[in-house]
Design a protein around this motif. Structure first.
Motif, PDB file in Angstrom:
ATOM      1  N   VAL A   1       0.834  -1.185   0.000  1.00 48.66           N
ATOM      2  CA  VAL A   1       0.000   0.000   0.000  1.00 48.66           C
ATOM      3  C   VAL A   1       0.877   1.246   0.000  1.00 48.66           C
ATOM      4  N   HIS A   2       0.578   2.181  -0.900  1.00 47.15           N
ATOM      5  CA  HIS A   2       1.402   3.379  -1.020  1.00 47.15           C
ATOM      6  C   HIS A   2       0.570   4.498  -1.598  1.00 47.15           C
ATOM      7  N   GLU A   3       0.673   5.696  -1.072  1.00 43.77           N
ATOM      8  CA  GLU A   3       0.030   6.845  -1.692  1.00 43.77           C
ATOM      9  C   GLU A   3       0.740   7.102  -3.002  1.00 43.77           C
ATOM     10  N   HIS A   4       0.017   7.068  -4.128  1.00 44.39           N
ATOM     11  CA  HIS A   4       0.693   6.975  -5.411  1.00 44.39           C
ATOM     12  C   HIS A   4       0.840   8.285  -6.150  1.00 44.39           C
ATOM     13  N   LYS A   5       0.419   9.394  -5.600  1.00 49.90           N
ATOM     14  CA  LYS A   5       0.654  10.651  -6.289  1.00 49.90           C
ATOM     15  C   LYS A   5       2.166  10.907  -6.397  1.00 49.90           C
ATOM     16  N   GLY A   6       2.654  10.996  -7.605  1.00 46.06           N
ATOM     17  CA  GLY A   6       4.059  11.319  -7.822  1.00 46.06           C
ATOM     18  C   GLY A   6       5.000  10.157  -7.645  1.00 46.06           C
ATOM     19  N   LEU A   7       4.487   8.988  -7.340  1.00 45.78           N
ATOM     20  CA  LEU A   7       5.347   7.828  -7.148  1.00 45.78           C
ATOM     21  C   LEU A   7       6.049   7.475  -8.447  1.00 45.78           C
ATOM     22  N   ASN A   8       7.355   7.280  -8.390  1.00 43.12           N
ATOM     23  CA  ASN A   8       8.074   6.915  -9.605  1.00 43.12           C
ATOM     24  C   ASN A   8       9.236   6.008  -9.275  1.00 43.12           C
ATOM     25  N   VAL A   9       9.984   5.659 -10.298  1.00 43.81           N
ATOM     26  CA  VAL A   9      11.029   4.658 -10.130  1.00 43.81           C
ATOM     27  C   VAL A   9      12.155   5.130  -9.227  1.00 43.81           C
TER      28      VAL A   9
ATOM     29  N   TYR B   1       7.719  10.776 -24.903  1.00 45.35           N
ATOM     30  CA  TYR B   1       8.945  11.575 -24.865  1.00 45.35           C
ATOM     31  C   TYR B   1      10.107  10.823 -24.217  1.00 45.35           C
ATOM     32  N   GLY B   2       9.967   9.525 -24.055  1.00 48.93           N
ATOM     33  CA  GLY B   2      11.104   8.696 -23.650  1.00 48.93           C
ATOM     34  C   GLY B   2      11.382   8.609 -22.172  1.00 48.93           C
ATOM     35  N   SER B   3      10.452   9.020 -21.316  1.00 51.61           N
ATOM     36  CA  SER B   3      10.719   8.996 -19.883  1.00 51.61           C
ATOM     37  C   SER B   3      10.842   7.576 -19.355  1.00 51.61           C
ATOM     38  N   THR B   4      11.805   7.372 -18.472  1.00 53.96           N
ATOM     39  CA  THR B   4      11.910   6.129 -17.703  1.00 53.96           C
ATOM     40  C   THR B   4      11.717   6.418 -16.217  1.00 53.96           C
ATOM     41  N   ASN B   5      11.349   7.648 -15.918  1.00 54.00           N
ATOM     42  CA  ASN B   5      11.166   8.095 -14.535  1.00 54.00           C
ATOM     43  C   ASN B   5       9.685   8.385 -14.305  1.00 54.00           C
ATOM     44  N   TYR B   6       8.853   7.402 -14.594  1.00 55.33           N
ATOM     45  CA  TYR B   6       7.416   7.587 -14.488  1.00 55.33           C
ATOM     46  C   TYR B   6       6.849   6.699 -13.402  1.00 55.33           C
ATOM     47  N   GLY B   7       5.598   6.918 -13.104  1.00 59.08           N
ATOM     48  CA  GLY B   7       4.955   6.136 -12.063  1.00 59.08           C
ATOM     49  C   GLY B   7       3.584   5.640 -12.466  1.00 59.08           C
ATOM     50  N   LEU B   8       2.743   5.429 -11.473  1.00 61.51           N
ATOM     51  CA  LEU B   8       1.420   4.863 -11.687  1.00 61.51           C
ATOM     52  C   LEU B   8       0.534   5.752 -12.541  1.00 61.51           C
ATOM     53  N   GLU B   9       0.909   7.023 -12.664  1.00 59.70           N
ATOM     54  CA  GLU B   9       0.072   7.975 -13.386  1.00 59.70           C
ATOM     55  C   GLU B   9      -0.056   7.669 -14.875  1.00 59.70           C
ATOM     56  N   ILE B  10       0.855   6.878 -15.424  1.00 58.98           N
ATOM     57  CA  ILE B  10       0.715   6.539 -16.844  1.00 58.98           C
ATOM     58  C   ILE B  10      -0.565   5.732 -17.075  1.00 58.98           C
ATOM     59  N   ASP B  11      -0.972   4.938 -16.086  1.00 58.41           N
ATOM     60  CA  ASP B  11      -2.217   4.197 -16.203  1.00 58.41           C
ATOM     61  C   ASP B  11      -3.421   5.138 -16.212  1.00 58.41           C
ATOM     62  N   LEU B  12      -3.315   6.234 -15.463  1.00 58.53           N
ATOM     63  CA  LEU B  12      -4.441   7.165 -15.367  1.00 58.53           C
ATOM     64  C   LEU B  12      -4.687   7.870 -16.697  1.00 58.53           C
ATOM     65  N   TRP B  13      -3.618   8.202 -17.428  1.00 56.27           N
ATOM     66  CA  TRP B  13      -3.785   8.763 -18.765  1.00 56.27           C
ATOM     67  C   TRP B  13      -4.520   7.752 -19.650  1.00 56.27           C
TER      68      TRP B  13
END
Length: 474
Positions: free
Chosen positions: A213-221, A301-313
């Motif tokens: 369980v984790h608050e996922h706003k802004g969570l990234n690698v 744009y090639g990001s590898t520093n992303y988080g759960l937010e890609i699913d939201l898009w």
């Protein structure tokens, strides 16, 4: 034992599931319902109780491992597809035994567009949305990023229950077995009930379960482990204590028989499909994931520093398609995809997306300024302002500003008249299967978008610069 590198290469299909006695003794294989380069799917009947299941034979080690790992973490979560058991051995492909779900949201959208005179009612749309959000919320609360959400990966049972499937590209953003709660990491033991109810195959992949369980706003690698590679190295199929492992696993659109991609999740073409997902050995993420039409701008744009937010898009794109019965951004290439997004939402800039200048390809690919973006309203003309606002809350350039699944579940739109209809009132279209169907393309509706050519963009100027080249479109 075959090495992981050998496992990750395309395997011969000569290894027939019909010859594996440990499987055929428990399951009567009825028919093949899907086939692709890296998976074969069979409809089967469990001999002990005559329950219909799907058998997914996965020809790729990493894809099988990721699916099992993700759904082990999400066992019994709402609106997540269920795996009954799986079979794993050193010399054979993994076979996942999953619940059989006969259709998907893509079929619902197609029926609403071509078969149902009144389309999909608002109450039906809301019920589908609620189920999608419940599944995404369960996944994100457990730090699982799906990375390939799209209508064909949202499977539907005969009684209208929608479940997220195809976790072959999923990643767990915290090591399994630990909970992040108020900044404190705590160990989480495997539920005893799972060990008691899931049957043991002869050999199993080492999956360590637990709620994450984790608050996922802004969570990234950078903020949490992208993948538990140290655990992978520590536990191998040869030395794991089989009696102590519960092996609930993952499902995929193939395994549960949805019309979707049944090829290597790390070697996709540039069509309505996902792309190569090579690891660097350190568990880092890659930008080449997800089906293009539903892919977040940071990935393009090639990001590898992303988080759960890609699913939201992706969810925002799915909701738009559910409301309009048309894909929102049907790009024919990555460049075309960005162009279609910018033509609707406008250009990205530091003002609307702080830090976008640090994206790997930001200085390589540039677009002329879109003076008058057409806006979502122009593509959703027949929808209410509340429906458009709901989609806007997800399609934010800055990932931090995207609404979470839980926030949307409490949104006024989903909690006011007309309310979501009961499951029993949902119309479920049948799915017609072709035994020899190659599911490398989403459906016939999308075949026009197979090309990766940027010729549709018209005039372009390519300029050499310090970081490579700039592509500017007029």
């Amino acid at each position: 034992m075959m090495s992981r590198m050998e496992y990750s290469q395309p395997q011969s299909k000569s290894w027939s599931i019909h010859s594996r006695r440990e499987i055929t003794s428990k399951y009567e294989i009825l028919e093949r319902v899907g086939s692709g380069a890296y998976s074969d799917v069979y409809k089967a009947r469990r001999r002990s109780d005559s329950i219909t299941v799907a058998l997914k034979e996965v020809h790729d080690y990493q894809a099988a491992f990721r699916e099992i790992e993700a759904l082990q973490t999400l066992h019994n979560c709402p609106n997540i597809v269920l795996l009954h058991e799986y079979f794993w051995s050193d010399e054979e492909d993994a076979v996942l035994v999953l619940e059989y779900l006969p259709t998907d949201l893509g079929a619902v959208i197609k029926a609403g567009k071509k078969e149902w005179e009144d389309g999909i009612s608002v109450g039906e749309v809301k019920r589908w949305m609620v189920q999608i959000l419940q599944g995404v919320d369960a996944s994100h609360r457990n730090c699982v990023v799906h990375r390939d959400l799209k209508p064909s990966n949202l499977l539907i049972s005969d009684d209208g229950v929608l479940k997220i499937a195809d976790f072959g590209q999923a990643r767990i953003l915290l090591a399994p077995g630990f909970t992040a709660d108020d900044g404190h990491i705590q160990s989480h033991e495997q539920p005893q009930s799972l060990q008691e109810t899931v049957a043991q195959p002869a050999e199993v992949v080492p999956v360590l379960g637990g709620q994450l369980v984790h608050e996922h706003k802004g969570l990234n690698v950078e903020e949490c482990d992208a993948e538990p590679d140290e655990l992978r190295a520590k536990y191998t199929p040869s030395d794991i204590d089989k009696d102590s492992v519960s092996h609930d696993g993952a499902a995929s659109c193939l395994a549960t028989c949805a019309t979707s991609d049944i090829e290597d999740p790390f070697q996709y073409s540039h069509s309505y499909e996902a792309e190569d997902d090579a690891d660097d050995g350190n568990g880092s993420l890659t930008s080449c994931v997800g089906t293009r039409w539903f892919r977040a701008p940071e990935l393009l744009y090639g990001s590898t520093n992303y988080g759960l937010e890609i699913d939201l898009w992706s969810v925002g794109c799915i909701f738009s398609e559910l409301l309009t019965l048309e894909p929102l951004f049907p790009g024919s290439s990555d460049i075309d995809q960005l162009g279609k997004i910018f033509s609707v939402l406008g250009n990205i800039s530091e003002e609307v997306w702080p830090g976008c200048g640090e994206l790997p390809d930001y200085k390589i690919i540039s677009f002329g300024k879109v003076e008058k973006p057409i806006g979502l309203e122009s593509l959703m003309r027949n929808r209410s302002s509340d429906e458009i606002l709901l989609v806007k809350k997800l399609l934010c350039f800055d990932p931090v500003n995207r609404a979470t699944a839980m926030e949307l579940l409490h949104d006024n739109y989903l909690n006011e008249e007309p309310l979501p209809v009961p499951l029993s009132d949902l119309r479920i279209p049948p799915k017609q299967w072709n035994q020899d169907e190659d599911l490398s393309v989403e459906s016939n509706d999308y075949k026009d978008f197979d090309s990766d050519s940027d010729s549709d963009f018209g005039t372009s100027t390519i300029t050499t610069c310090e970081n490579g080249f700039s592509i500017r479109f007029s």
